[in-house]
Design a protein around this motif. Structure first.
Motif, mmCIF file in Angstrom:
data_model
loop_
_atom_site.group_PDB
_atom_site.id
_atom_site.type_symbol
_atom_site.label_atom_id
_atom_site.label_comp_id
_atom_site.label_asym_id
_atom_site.label_seq_id
_atom_site.Cartn_x
_atom_site.Cartn_y
_atom_site.Cartn_z
ATOM 1 N N ASP A 322 90.795 -47.471 -45.670
ATOM 2 C CA ASP A 322 90.088 -48.409 -44.903
ATOM 3 C C ASP A 322 90.901 -49.652 -45.212
ATOM 4 O O ASP A 322 90.328 -50.298 -46.331
ATOM 5 C CB ASP A 322 88.810 -48.422 -44.898
ATOM 6 N N SER A 324 90.609 -52.377 -43.265
ATOM 7 C CA SER A 324 90.067 -53.404 -42.185
ATOM 8 C C SER A 324 89.944 -54.791 -42.627
ATOM 9 O O SER A 324 89.928 -55.798 -41.919
ATOM 10 C CB SER A 324 88.672 -52.803 -41.653
ATOM 11 N N THR A 360 95.912 -46.604 -37.104
ATOM 12 C CA THR A 360 95.157 -47.139 -35.919
ATOM 13 C C THR A 360 96.010 -47.904 -34.825
ATOM 14 O O THR A 360 95.609 -48.280 -33.739
ATOM 15 C CB THR A 360 94.258 -47.932 -36.505
ATOM 16 N N THR A 369 88.731 -44.421 -34.076
ATOM 17 C CA THR A 369 88.555 -45.130 -35.247
ATOM 18 C C THR A 369 87.766 -46.060 -34.952
ATOM 19 O O THR A 369 88.073 -47.222 -35.095
ATOM 20 C CB THR A 369 90.020 -45.393 -35.551
ATOM 21 N N PRO A 371 83.904 -47.778 -37.094
ATOM 22 C CA PRO A 371 83.049 -47.899 -38.337
ATOM 23 C C PRO A 371 82.029 -46.992 -38.341
ATOM 24 O O PRO A 371 81.537 -46.361 -37.357
ATOM 25 C CB PRO A 371 82.619 -49.228 -38.303
ATOM 26 N N SER A 375 77.963 -48.511 -41.485
ATOM 27 C CA SER A 375 78.435 -49.713 -42.150
ATOM 28 C C SER A 375 78.153 -51.009 -41.327
ATOM 29 O O SER A 375 77.724 -50.741 -40.315
ATOM 30 C CB SER A 375 80.127 -49.427 -41.790
ATOM 31 N N THR A 378 81.767 -54.821 -39.470
ATOM 32 C CA THR A 378 82.955 -54.482 -39.110
ATOM 33 C C THR A 378 82.692 -53.881 -37.716
ATOM 34 O O THR A 378 82.115 -53.013 -37.377
ATOM 35 C CB THR A 378 83.677 -53.435 -39.959
ATOM 36 N N VAL A 383 88.584 -52.390 -36.626
ATOM 37 C CA VAL A 383 89.008 -51.165 -37.861
ATOM 38 C C VAL A 383 90.227 -50.916 -37.752
ATOM 39 O O VAL A 383 91.173 -50.764 -36.984
ATOM 40 C CB VAL A 383 88.107 -49.889 -37.279
ATOM 41 N N LYS A 384 90.912 -50.904 -39.105
ATOM 42 C CA LYS A 384 92.340 -50.684 -39.234
ATOM 43 C C LYS A 384 92.453 -49.448 -40.515
ATOM 44 O O LYS A 384 91.730 -49.554 -41.588
ATOM 45 C CB LYS A 384 93.187 -51.597 -39.914
ATOM 46 N N PHE A 385 92.698 -48.389 -40.285
ATOM 47 C CA PHE A 385 93.199 -47.314 -41.126
ATOM 48 C C PHE A 385 94.556 -46.885 -41.572
ATOM 49 O O PHE A 385 95.570 -47.100 -40.689
ATOM 50 C CB PHE A 385 92.568 -45.837 -40.755
ATOM 51 N N VAL A 456 87.602 -41.484 -44.548
ATOM 52 C CA VAL A 456 88.155 -42.613 -44.919
ATOM 53 C C VAL A 456 87.759 -43.312 -46.135
ATOM 54 O O VAL A 456 86.575 -43.307 -46.624
ATOM 55 C CB VAL A 456 87.842 -43.363 -43.877
ATOM 56 N N ASP A 458 88.176 -45.616 -49.619
ATOM 57 C CA ASP A 458 88.091 -47.374 -49.939
ATOM 58 C C ASP A 458 89.688 -47.229 -50.434
ATOM 59 O O ASP A 458 89.926 -46.578 -51.540
ATOM 60 C CB ASP A 458 87.127 -47.584 -50.938
#
Length: 764
Positions: A322, A324, A360, A369, A371, A375, A378, A383-385, A456, A458
């Motif tokens: 993640d 993001s 993403t 994709t 959250p 969570s 966000t 969201v960016k993976f 996903v 950290d």
């Protein structure tokens, strides 16, 4: 998704396909005609080579040096499968729009994000000079065929005649990018299914139980997981990925006192087959077996000293991170142009982070994709993976497999595979001295063995990618006391200090193998061949036995079919039909349509339903089963047997075309087996007539006591030319449970491979 502006391009594609089919009538070719069509003169050779052909159009290449051997292999692969490898070249490079127009833009955009060719140039530079020469020679062989047909459209692959696209030359980097396509991580296909489930309030419970029942130690509870764990009883939430079976039997356990090795890879059923057979012979390299078209190495095979096979590890070769909250300025950005036939070229922006490319940004991964429901702060569109993949590191699988073919001992075998990174394989070994072994051929991050707390991760967990391990640090088995090794994509018998996989296959198949082999003595080819076609499910019987006590009305034909079922998924089995329909309607009655999106993530709901039986009150189970059995009664009356609903299609990919696709369909038949039988024929919930996806598509058997006792069969045929007699000729052998011999001794080859051509260099 295609947009309105793409409509003209889509219409142009349909017109091209229609006109192309009209202008390209199907031609039929005998085996001799196909051999006679091979170009023979002015080849890029040092000396002349001989290519022997058998009645199934399997080539055996006889050369005086390895360079010429590779040229001959390239010539053979291109002659038999040019259409297949040419199409896969466009796929691997994200260039399908050049063939199909704007309809393929999103696919190409996704493939550009995956960047399969990211390290092709660097991997080539890192190869030993001998392997570089091998690759150059193989490419030269392919290009020799391309150059000999380029000016005569009638000689192009039929698919490319229809598309009116001329085959092109190959560079070594093209081959290495194609190799990465063959190594694509199976978890990529899971992400689109898993990521939408992260929206659920009970997501962390779902994920924890996925990990708990997927093999290996359970993941600790997540901090956001509520104390009321309503999904504690769920098991097997995610599907059973496709795989293979492989066994090696030590000499002391066999009838003849020789080590034996056999297996059957499981892949999607498509024509032409993903595998191609061949033999290689020169003074320094002798091997026969299965190869992948476009890859100059024997992936499953036999040399004079050893034999090797294997199954997918389902290795944890990729991670999602993640990113993001990473600053946009930290991403490296580049643009690429997707050349588009019948439409305007499309420029796409691709971003890379310190944790890998942004997945993403890919259209095929962008929608799910979001959250997690737990969570905060966000938004979905923020969201960016990013993803890390071992395949984006320099590695050398070609040198590894060439080294395998030259190995004489298990130690040499293991050393040869140290540079094998993707896709991770459980390799099974046997040698002429009677030894057997099993090892993991893979490169993995040095993660802790505990399962991750989410699909996903950290970014703090990216640290484990700073240290990689290879086969030398992974579990190995050599000459076990039980006298055999077996692999079916299962959790390894030997524990590891690092995370191997989050998604092992269930133990159904490997336990079936162990059960039969443990009790057997004087094992011979007949038993191992029988296991390749075994369709009994011991776990199916266990689940059926658990269900029967909750069925109150027992004096019915449906109940009798279920109760008398012996666990075998034969095509004429009424019990298998009732059992599989019962699974679906039982699950639906218990959980309702609202939760079927979770349940249908699984390819096989057995473990989930077994957990239901253990946790759901008996009256609820009885009511659900009563409702389900009424549906089974209708299915039994309508279909009668498992084979009436469980079907195998013999199709080329173009069979999906409306109307025109009829030309590319080669029949449909009943097929035995199921998701986790040894003869795999995978399917989802059975609620009507359905078609097998992942299935057993190839078989092999090696007797290490006889250099020439090497036997193979494919579901399909050798030739990629649809009108060839060798396009689907092995189907008859397959159905008869027969196999084709490919000897290693050149004298035996000359006697049994009755057609032979000499390919000559330009100086002759």
């Amino acid at each position: 998704m295609p947009q309105f502006k793409d409509v003209p391009g889509i219409i142009a594609l349909l017109l091209r396909l229609t006109i192309g089919h009209i202008q390209t009538p199907r031609q039929n070719f005998s085996i001799k005609q196909r051999v006679d069509a091979l170009p023979l003169d002015n080849a890029p050779l040092i000396d002349s080579i001989k290519i022997h052909w058998n009645d199934n159009l399997i080539p055996f290449i006889h050369a005086e040096n390895e360079s010429d051997l590779a040229v001959g292999l390239g010539i053979s692969h291109a002659h038999l499968r040019l259409g297949q490898i040419e199409f896969l070249k466009y796929v691997s490079q994200g260039r399908l729009s050049e063939l199909l127009g704007p309809i393929a833009n999103d696919i190409d955009h996704t493939l550009r994000v995956l960047d399969l060719g990211k390290v092709s140039k660097a991997s080539y530079a890192a190869m030993p000079e001998s392997t570089q020469k091998w690759m150059q020679s193989y490419a030269a062989g392919i290009n020799y065929v391309v150059e000999n047909i380029s000016d005569n459209k009638s000689l192009w692959p039929e698919e490319f005649q229809i598309l009116n696209v001329q085959p092109t030359r190959w560079a070594v980097e093209d081959l290495l990018t194609l190799a990465r396509l063959n190594c694509a991580d199976f978890t990529w296909g899971m992400w689109p299914k898993l990521l939408p489930l992260r929206k659920r309030k009970d997501w962390f419970a779902v994920w924890r139980h996925l990990m708990k029942f997927g093999g290996g130690p359970p993941v600790p509870k997540h901090n956001d997981l509520s104390s009321d764990d309503a999904l504690e009883w769920l098991s097997g939430l995610f599907g059973k990925p496709g795989g293979s079976n492989a066994v090696a039997i030590a000499a002391e356990k066999t009838a003849a006192g020789n080590a034996l090795l056999s297996g059957d890879p499981h892949l999607p059923m498509v024509l032409p087959n993903f595998w191609i057979l061949g033999g290689l012979y020169c003074p320094t390299l002798k091997a026969v077996g299965y190869m992948l078209p476009g890859l100059p190495a024997v992936m499953v095979g036999r040399s004079g000293d050893i034999a090797w096979g294997g199954s997918s590890m389902h290795a944890a070769s990729s991670d999602l991170f993640d990113v993001s909250h990473q600053a946009s300025s930290s991403f490296k950005t580049r643009t690429e142009t997707i050349k588009t036939r019948w439409g305007g070229n499309k420029t796409v922006t691709l971003r890379d982070s310190d944790y890998g490319p942004l997945l993403t940004d890919a259209p095929m991964f962008s929608n799910p994709t979001s959250p997690t429901a737990n969570s905060s702060n966000t938004k979905s569109n923020d969201v960016k993976f990013a993803f890390r993949w071992v395949g984006h590191q320099v590695s050398d699988e070609i040198t590894a497999m060439l080294g395998v073919a030259r190995s004489r001992t298990f130690g040499e075998f293991q050393t040869a595979l140290k540079d094998f990174a993707v896709a991770g394989q459980n390799m099974v070994y046997a040698d002429t001295s009677g030894n057997i072994g099993q090892l993991m051929a893979a490169r993995l991050p040095k993660r802790p063995s505990e399962r991750p707390s989410d699909v996903v991760l950290d970014v703090s967990e990216h640290q484990y990618w700073n240290h990689m391990i290879d086969t030398r640090a992974l579990p190995t088995i050599h000459n076990p006391d039980i006298g055999f090794v077996a692999s079916s994509n299962n959790k390894p018998d030997v524990d590891s200090d690092v995370l191997i996989s989050c998604f092992f296959s269930p133990d159904d198949r490997v336990e079936r193998l162990k059960s039969v082999l443990s009790e057997a003595t004087n094992i011979d080819s007949s038993l191992l061949r029988a296991l390749m076609t075994d369709v009994k499910s011991d776990t199916g019987v266990e689940l059926r036995n658990a269900i029967l006590p909750f069925i109150k009305i027992k004096n019915t034909h449906v109940y009798e079919c279920l109760a008398n079922w012996n666990g075998e998924y034969t095509t004429d089995s009424a019990g298998a039909l009732v059992f599989e329909f019962l699974l679906y309607h039982f699950a639906l009655a218990l959980h309702g349509k609202e939760d079927m999106d979770v349940m249908t993530v699984s390819w096989d709901p057995r473990s989930l339903l077994m957990a239901d039986i253990q946790h759901v009150p008996a009256p609820v189970l009885a009511e659900a089963l009563n409702e389900a059995l009424s549906k089974c009664k209708v299915a039994l009356q309508k279909y009668g047997t498992w084979g009436a609903v469980h079907r195998l299609r013999m199709n080329h990919p173009l069979a999906a075309l409306p109307v025109l696709g009829k030309r590319w369909r080669y029949g449909e038949s009943a097929v035995a087996g199921a998701n986790e039988t040894l003869m795999k024929s995978a399917h989802g919930f059975a609620k009507g007539k359905h078609y097998v996806g992942m299935s057993s598509t190839a078989r092999y058997f090696f007797d290490l006591g006889d250099t020439d006792s090497n036997w193979f069969a494919m579901l399909g045929g050798q030739d990629g030319l649809p009108g060839s007699d060798a396009f689907i000729d092995q189907v008859t052998l397959w159905n008869a449970q027969d196999m084709i011999q490919i000897p290693i001794n050149i004298a035996t080859v000359e006697k049994t491979f009755t057609l032979c051509v000499t390919v000559r260099p330009s100086n002759n």
